[in-house]
Enzyme design. Sequence first.
Site, short mmCIF file in Angstrom:
data_model
loop_
_atom_site.label_atom_id
_atom_site.label_comp_id
_atom_site.label_asym_id
_atom_site.label_seq_id
_atom_site.Cartn_x
_atom_site.Cartn_y
_atom_site.Cartn_z
N ASP A 181 39.40 38.36 26.85
CA ASP A 181 40.93 38.20 26.68
C ASP A 181 41.68 37.98 25.39
OD1 ASP A 181 39.72 38.30 29.29
OD2 ASP A 181 41.48 37.81 30.47
N GLU A 220 44.57 41.61 28.04
CA GLU A 220 45.61 41.76 29.08
C GLU A 220 46.70 40.64 28.86
OE1 GLU A 220 44.73 40.14 32.86
OE2 GLU A 220 43.82 38.20 32.36
N ASN A 221 46.18 39.68 27.87
CA ASN A 221 47.06 38.36 27.41
C ASN A 221 47.58 38.44 26.21
OD1 ASN A 221 44.60 37.16 29.25
ND2 ASN A 221 46.68 36.85 30.10
N HIS A 256 47.16 41.14 34.56
CA HIS A 256 48.50 41.16 33.68
C HIS A 256 48.82 42.34 33.06
CE1 HIS A 256 49.01 36.69 33.76
NE2 HIS A 256 47.66 36.48 33.67
N HIS A 307 37.09 42.18 35.77
CA HIS A 307 38.08 41.14 35.69
C HIS A 307 38.35 40.48 36.89
CE1 HIS A 307 41.36 39.63 33.07
NE2 HIS A 307 41.88 39.56 34.25
N HIS A 313 38.70 37.23 32.58
CA HIS A 313 39.67 36.76 33.62
C HIS A 313 39.80 35.14 33.32
CE1 HIS A 313 42.94 36.04 36.63
NE2 HIS A 313 42.18 35.41 37.23
N HIS A 360 38.47 33.03 31.04
CA HIS A 360 38.85 32.56 29.71
C HIS A 360 38.01 31.43 29.10
CE1 HIS A 360 43.48 34.11 29.52
NE2 HIS A 360 42.46 35.04 30.00
FE LIG Z 1 43.20 36.78 30.67
FE LIG Z 2 43.48 37.95 34.37
#
Ligand SMILES: [Fe+2]
Ligand SMILES: [Fe+2]
Length: 273
Positions: A8, A39-40, A68, A153, A178, A180
Amino acid sequence: MRILFLGDIVGRAGRSAVIERLPGLRERWNLDCVVINGENAAGGFGITEAICDEVLNAGADAITLGNHTWDQRETLVFIERQPRLLRPANFPPGTPGRGANLIETRSGARVLVVNVMGRLYMDALDDPFAAVDQALDDCPLGQVADAIVVDVHAEATSEKEAMGHYLDGRASLVVGTHTHVPTADHRVLPGGTAYMTDAGMCGDYDSVLGMQKEEPIRRFLQKTPGTRLEPGLGEGTLSGIAVETDDRTGLAVRVASVRLGPHLEETWPQFWD
Ligand SMILES: [Fe+2]
Ligand SMILES: [Fe+2]
């Protein structure tokens, strides 16, 4: 084939690390395929079309998402015209965008990229195992696809490990995203699928999951409303997994973890240098 998957991207720190380092890594390691979870990427929440284009132009062949996905409302529209941007395949029928796609990479390889979301400690979604089955049945490894990359994820390590073993022998790489935080279990499973429970993130690791530390700590100490979470502003680290596959079968031959940047101990695929 040489595949790089990065976890991510969190905010500007993650984006800058990808944009500055990926073009050089593509060349240095002669990469055939790069997939990154984005996604971030937009301030920690979702992705915009401009950022999506920026990451693709830096050398990503495909970008995956997760819980996200819709944080930036424009994604509902532009995902329809961006075949290299994938959202979880097990969103309800009728959801905009695609959960799987056969991507032609810069080196001319055909790589099936699949994104699914777990269901443990996450939103209630359709069965991720059935969703991956469908995508792989449509596009088998070694026949239609030169390689298959599945981004799972999910929160629970059990669900990600189960998915890895479930797909062993049918995908080139099953990698979790997901949480991180990178896990140390990257390996080739008995059936030839490369696996890692979580790829970690591309972002500022002097943080709580990529976010500036003060507000997350405060939320654990006090149950009062606080401020918005903001991405860390320090130098970003790239984190993920490198996979080499057999050109005939599409299965993995060797894997290495990738961590390049400050705060984490650095590591990279020395067999490519
Ligand atoms: Fe994430
Ligand atoms: Fe996530």
